[in-house]
Enzyme design. Structure first.
Site, PDB file in Angstrom:
ATOM      1  N   HIS A   1       1.208  -7.364   7.020  1.00 52.59           N
ATOM      2  CA  HIS A   1       0.813  -6.525   8.105  1.00 52.59           C
ATOM      3  C   HIS A   1       0.910  -7.052   9.395  1.00 52.59           C
ATOM      4  CE1 HIS A   1      -0.082  -3.471   5.107  1.00 52.59           C
ATOM      5  NE2 HIS A   1      -0.039  -2.567   6.226  1.00 52.59           N
TER       6      HIS A   1
ATOM      7  N   LYS B   1      -7.984   0.574  -1.110  1.00 50.45           N
ATOM      8  CA  LYS B   1      -9.370   1.151  -1.728  1.00 50.45           C
ATOM      9  C   LYS B   1     -10.203   0.850  -0.592  1.00 50.45           C
ATOM     10  CE  LYS B   1     -11.184  -3.113  -3.422  1.00 50.45           C
ATOM     11  NZ  LYS B   1     -12.196  -3.849  -2.689  1.00 50.45           N
TER      12      LYS B   1
END
Lengths: 292, 190
Positions: free
Chosen positions: B38, B102
């Site tokens: 990212h 998560k």
């Protein structure tokens, strides 16, 4: 370097990474019974239960984040700690090659992964001498997700209260609220009241070496542990933060002295994949007894 | 619970039909991408794979090379919130339809899910073996210079189990649970 010691430590690492201790498994099974059938919480605990079984059978990591590698070693007076460290490093390299451990050690300045879990600070050793004549090795693999939600408070604090157990309780519950599902709950808290910034975290992690179903020898702290557990589980955060009845599986609190100017409350959060194991070694460095 | 079946590449219409609480089983291609990926995309580097309609998995798997082939030994989700500064941009610029992770994500990502048609799929954290069983093949890897856990692994999945916790309509289970827990704990304050 001792071949027998390396093979014992490799087996300790393998077992820690792939086979959850019985006290933790029992606690997760009990939690399943508390969740409503068909709920996301019940689904999550079902997957967790399946995962524990598959990991044990396949001898593969319960969680891919095999975490910080922490050794807690008790040794007789005169024991050669340097050789132990060198041997443990070889065992860690071997465990990484075999896939029991992920390549998890990254240079904080260059970003380069050492590829074998070895580097400054990794693995991490805590040696203690004792007057017994055998060696005891405990280890934890503590994943980054749960480590990241660890937190240290200072009291007094306008939101939680003063330097008393009321302030401590409110601070701990704030940590639970902030963690939500990010630390892979249901979690287990290791808490230290007091100490300095470093010893606070150190002692809070050592609380996690206690059995989940033990009773704190200090009655005041035992009562506080009970209150935290009860209140956290009424928060409704639930497994994975999906909502539900089980937010914590345990809370273990210790206290060490502080200086008059400081009052720290330090919380280490451990995920449900509570990978801690230990063994005693026999005279030939073979495994004598498993501790969890 | 009967899980909805979805295969990548996913259409915007399919994503918009999902709502918070839905259980989904994903099949097809899946690309891992976590912190370093990212960060690199944010700095303008082009992704080495076409991400249109695809799903990014926040995961750093345990991979071992056996007889010249990559084998996935463990592959559960990592905590997603660390990608919060970047995720909205990846949704805007690269046409992904969702991420698996998560712990949930926050306001920027939730707004991007609504605007660009994406979902946040929650896998069960720590359940690396259940996840790995649903990874039927490893097709390749890019950006290995980031180190194995941070590389882009090309996975092939079959019935990978997830729950929608942030949908394309502005709803987040994480916001609901947080607000309820904050209220409950305020009542229980010592």
């Amino acid at each position: 370097m001792s071949e027998a010691l390396q093979s014992s430590l490799l087996e300790l690492i393998r077992r820690t990474s792939t086979d959850l201790p019985d006290d933790v498994v029992r606690s997760i099974e009990a939690a399943r019974g508390q969740e409503e059938d068909g709920s996301n919480a019940s689904y999550a605990l079902g997957v967790i239960d399946d995962n524990i079984g598959i990991a044990r059978k396949a001898s593969q990591p319960i969680c891919q984040d095999t975490g910080s590698i922490l050794f807690y070693v008790h040794v007789p007076v005169g024991y050669d700690q340097i050789t132990f460290e060198d041997t443990a490093i070889e065992a860690v390299k071997e465990a990484t090659e075999k896939g029991y451990l992920r390549q998890n050690s990254v240079d904080s300045v260059t970003g380069k992964n050492s590829g074998n879990n070895i580097g400054p600070g990794s693995p991490c050793f805590h040696f203690h001498q004792w007057r017994k004549d055998h060696v005891e090795v405990k280890m934890m693999l503590k994943g980054g997700g749960c480590e990241n939600v660890g937190i240290q408070y200072t009291l007094p604090n306008a939101d939680f209260g003063g330097r008393d157990l009321q302030g401590v309780e409110n601070a701990i519950l704030d940590a639970v609220l902030k963690a939500q599902g990010k630390g892979c709950g249901p979690g287990i808290l290791g808490v230290c009241i007091g100490g300095d910034r470093a010893s606070g975290y150190g002692h809070s992690k050592e609380q996690l070496l206690r059995m989940l179903d033990d009773a704190n020898v200090d009655e005041t702290l035992a009562a506080l542990e009970g209150r935290i557990l009860e209140k956290a589980n009424k928060s409704g955060i639930g497994p994975m933060g999906f909502g539900g009845a089980t937010t914590l599986l345990g809370c273990k609190i210790g206290a060490i002295n502080r200086v008059p100017a400081s009052y720290y409350v330090t919380i280490s959060y451990m995920c449900w994949a509570f990978r801690r194991q230990g063994c005693t070694l026999d005279i030939n460095s073979g495994i004598a007894e498993w501790l969890y | 619970m009967t899980a909805m079946q979805l295969e990548t590449p996913i259409t915007e219409e399919q994503i918009r039909s999902l709502k918070v609480g839905d259980t989904v089983e994903l099949s097809g291609a899946l690309y891992t991408g976590r912190d370093a990926v990212h960060h690199r995309l944010h700095h303008g580097e082009a992704p080495p794979v076409d991400l249109q309609g695809q799903v990014i998995y926040h995961c750093g798997p345990v991979m071992v090379e056996e007889d010249g082939k990559w084998v996935c030994k463990a592959a559960g989700p990592t905590t997603s919130i660390r990608e919060e500064p970047y995720q909205w941009e990846v949704m805007r610029d690269h046409g992904i339809r969702g991420v698996i992770g998560k712990g949930g994500m926050a306001a920027k990502t939730l707004a991007a899910c609504k605007e660009y048609g994406c979902c946040y799929f929650h896998a069960i954290g720590g359940a690396a073996q259940v996840c790995a069983q649903r990874i039927v093949d490893v097709d390749g890897v890019d950006w290995m210079d980031l180190g194995s856990p941070e590389a882009i692994w090309h996975l092939r999945i079959e019935k990978f189990p997830v729950i929608v916790t942030m949908d394309a309509h502005g709803n987040s289970l994480h916001d609901v649970v947080y607000d309820q827990a904050a209220a409950a704990l305020a009542d229980l304050k010592a």
